[in-house]
Motif scaffolding. Sequence first.
Motif, PDB file in Angstrom:
ATOM      1  N   PHE A  34       0.839  -1.295  -0.029  1.00 13.59           N
ATOM      2  CA  PHE A  34       0.018  -0.123  -0.029  1.00 13.59           C
ATOM      3  C   PHE A  34       1.035   1.182   0.014  1.00 13.59           C
ATOM      4  O   PHE A  34       1.900   1.393   0.514  1.00 13.59           O
ATOM      5  N   TYR A  36       0.250   5.263   1.213  1.00 10.30           N
ATOM      6  CA  TYR A  36      -0.696   6.261   1.922  1.00 10.30           C
ATOM      7  C   TYR A  36       0.149   7.515   1.705  1.00 10.30           C
ATOM      8  O   TYR A  36       1.107   7.635   1.936  1.00 10.30           O
ATOM      9  N   MET A  94       1.464  -5.587   4.159  1.00  9.96           N
ATOM     10  CA  MET A  94       0.602  -6.533   4.755  1.00  9.96           C
ATOM     11  C   MET A  94       0.846  -7.851   4.570  1.00  9.96           C
ATOM     12  O   MET A  94       0.960  -8.263   3.210  1.00  9.96           O
TER      13      MET A  94
ATOM     14  N   ARG B  31     -12.159  -4.673  12.815  1.00  5.47           N
ATOM     15  CA  ARG B  31     -10.859  -4.430  13.383  1.00  5.47           C
ATOM     16  C   ARG B  31     -10.475  -3.089  13.699  1.00  5.47           C
ATOM     17  O   ARG B  31     -10.940  -2.196  12.838  1.00  5.47           O
ATOM     18  N   TYR B  33      -7.231  -0.414  15.684  1.00  2.51           N
ATOM     19  CA  TYR B  33      -5.728  -0.652  15.861  1.00  2.51           C
ATOM     20  C   TYR B  33      -5.391   0.938  16.416  1.00  2.51           C
ATOM     21  O   TYR B  33      -6.191   1.951  16.158  1.00  2.51           O
ATOM     22  N   SER B  94     -10.265  -1.550  10.046  1.00  6.64           N
ATOM     23  CA  SER B  94     -10.201  -2.294   8.390  1.00  6.64           C
ATOM     24  C   SER B  94     -11.154  -3.175   8.701  1.00  6.64           C
ATOM     25  O   SER B  94     -11.671  -3.680   9.722  1.00  6.64           O
ATOM     26  N   GLY B  95     -12.020  -3.444   7.470  1.00  8.11           N
ATOM     27  CA  GLY B  95     -12.916  -4.501   7.270  1.00  8.11           C
ATOM     28  C   GLY B  95     -12.198  -5.651   6.758  1.00  8.11           C
ATOM     29  O   GLY B  95     -10.918  -5.897   6.595  1.00  8.11           O
ATOM     30  N   GLY B  99     -11.902 -10.325   1.817  1.00 13.49           N
ATOM     31  CA  GLY B  99     -10.447 -10.876   1.915  1.00 13.49           C
ATOM     32  C   GLY B  99      -9.691 -10.211   3.121  1.00 13.49           C
ATOM     33  O   GLY B  99     -10.094  -9.042   3.438  1.00 13.49           O
ATOM     34  N   ASN B 100      -8.519 -10.797   3.132  1.00 13.75           N
ATOM     35  CA  ASN B 100      -7.725  -9.988   4.087  1.00 13.75           C
ATOM     36  C   ASN B 100      -6.519  -8.920   3.684  1.00 13.75           C
ATOM     37  O   ASN B 100      -5.609  -8.575   4.271  1.00 13.75           O
ATOM     38  N   ASN B 101      -7.067  -8.342   2.490  1.00  8.46           N
ATOM     39  CA  ASN B 101      -6.249  -7.531   1.942  1.00  8.46           C
ATOM     40  C   ASN B 101      -6.559  -5.906   1.959  1.00  8.46           C
ATOM     41  O   ASN B 101      -6.454  -5.264   1.236  1.00  8.46           O
ATOM     42  N   GLN B 102      -7.778  -5.786   2.713  1.00  6.39           N
ATOM     43  CA  GLN B 102      -8.146  -4.422   2.972  1.00  6.39           C
ATOM     44  C   GLN B 102      -7.447  -3.415   3.595  1.00  6.39           C
ATOM     45  O   GLN B 102      -6.889  -3.761   4.890  1.00  6.39           O
ATOM     46  N   PRO B 103      -7.432  -2.113   3.073  1.00 13.90           N
ATOM     47  CA  PRO B 103      -6.765  -1.220   3.757  1.00 13.90           C
ATOM     48  C   PRO B 103      -7.061  -0.633   4.903  1.00 13.90           C
ATOM     49  O   PRO B 103      -8.441  -0.953   5.397  1.00 13.90           O
ATOM     50  N   GLN B 104      -6.367   0.090   5.731  1.00 15.17           N
ATOM     51  CA  GLN B 104      -6.758   0.589   7.066  1.00 15.17           C
ATOM     52  C   GLN B 104      -7.400   2.109   6.841  1.00 15.17           C
ATOM     53  O   GLN B 104      -6.777   2.905   5.895  1.00 15.17           O
ATOM     54  N   PHE B 106      -7.917   5.650   8.799  1.00 20.05           N
ATOM     55  CA  PHE B 106      -7.097   6.287   9.944  1.00 20.05           C
ATOM     56  C   PHE B 106      -8.208   7.596  10.507  1.00 20.05           C
ATOM     57  O   PHE B 106      -8.727   8.108   9.453  1.00 20.05           O
ATOM     58  N   GLY B 107      -8.080   7.715  11.859  1.00 15.17           N
ATOM     59  CA  GLY B 107      -8.604   9.001  12.241  1.00 15.17           C
ATOM     60  C   GLY B 107      -7.446  10.200  12.239  1.00 15.17           C
ATOM     61  O   GLY B 107      -6.498   9.854  11.414  1.00 15.17           O
TER      62      GLY B 107
END
Lengths: 114, 115
Positions: A34, A36, A94, B31, B33, B94-95, B99-104, B106-107
């Motif tokens: 990724f 950002y 990731m 999820r 963090y 993140s959702g 799949g497991n490749n979802q981006p995060q 941020f606040g």
Amino acid sequence: AQSVTQLGSHVSVSEGALVLLRCNYSSSVPPYLFWYVQYPNQGLQLLLKYTSAATLVKGINGFEAEFKKSETSFHLTKPSAHMSDAAEYFCALMNSGGYQKVTFGTGTKLQVIP
Amino acid sequence: DADVTQTPRNRITKTGKRIMLECSQTKGHDRMYWYRQDPGLGLRLIYYSFDVKDINKGEISDGYSVSRQAQAKFSLSLESAIPNQTALYFCATSGNTGGNNQPQHFGDGTRLSIL
């Protein structure tokens, strides 16, 4: 173990010039990668992501990145820099092995000179 | 990202005080963090939670604790703050749909200064 290395903590380009921000990674399994962007006083926003579908990934604001397995690189580029591109950019990895652990690079601050 | 809200945005406090940073999200993600950002070090993971009953330590959890009060809320506490905990703190979500490749996501961060 996985790691991300961003070469150059500060990069300066002239407005209209090519932007190239470098990212190299290390991972024992195929990675998801990724980029950002962080503007002042804001959180990180996703620019683009690589998830093995295509090696050349296009993102928002005219940015793109190419995944090169042989070079373990995922460099970010933009053909023509704009003043609004001035920000800090983070490359992140990731692990595709199931647990969604993300490792961030140390960031590159991009300065755009008018 | 307005869908992830952190409070307070700024806090100055003294060594030894107890501090709580709060995070709430409307994205419906399971999820969540907590990261801290220090100049030249990027983001480092403090704690993460994959659902309300799942809490895990990250790479720098010493001196911190967390509470997942609900799917939408994840708070970070410093029981006895020390100056080297001065940093910018981020909450992310993140959702796992697709799949497991979802981006995060941020606040906007909490800038914490400990004197």
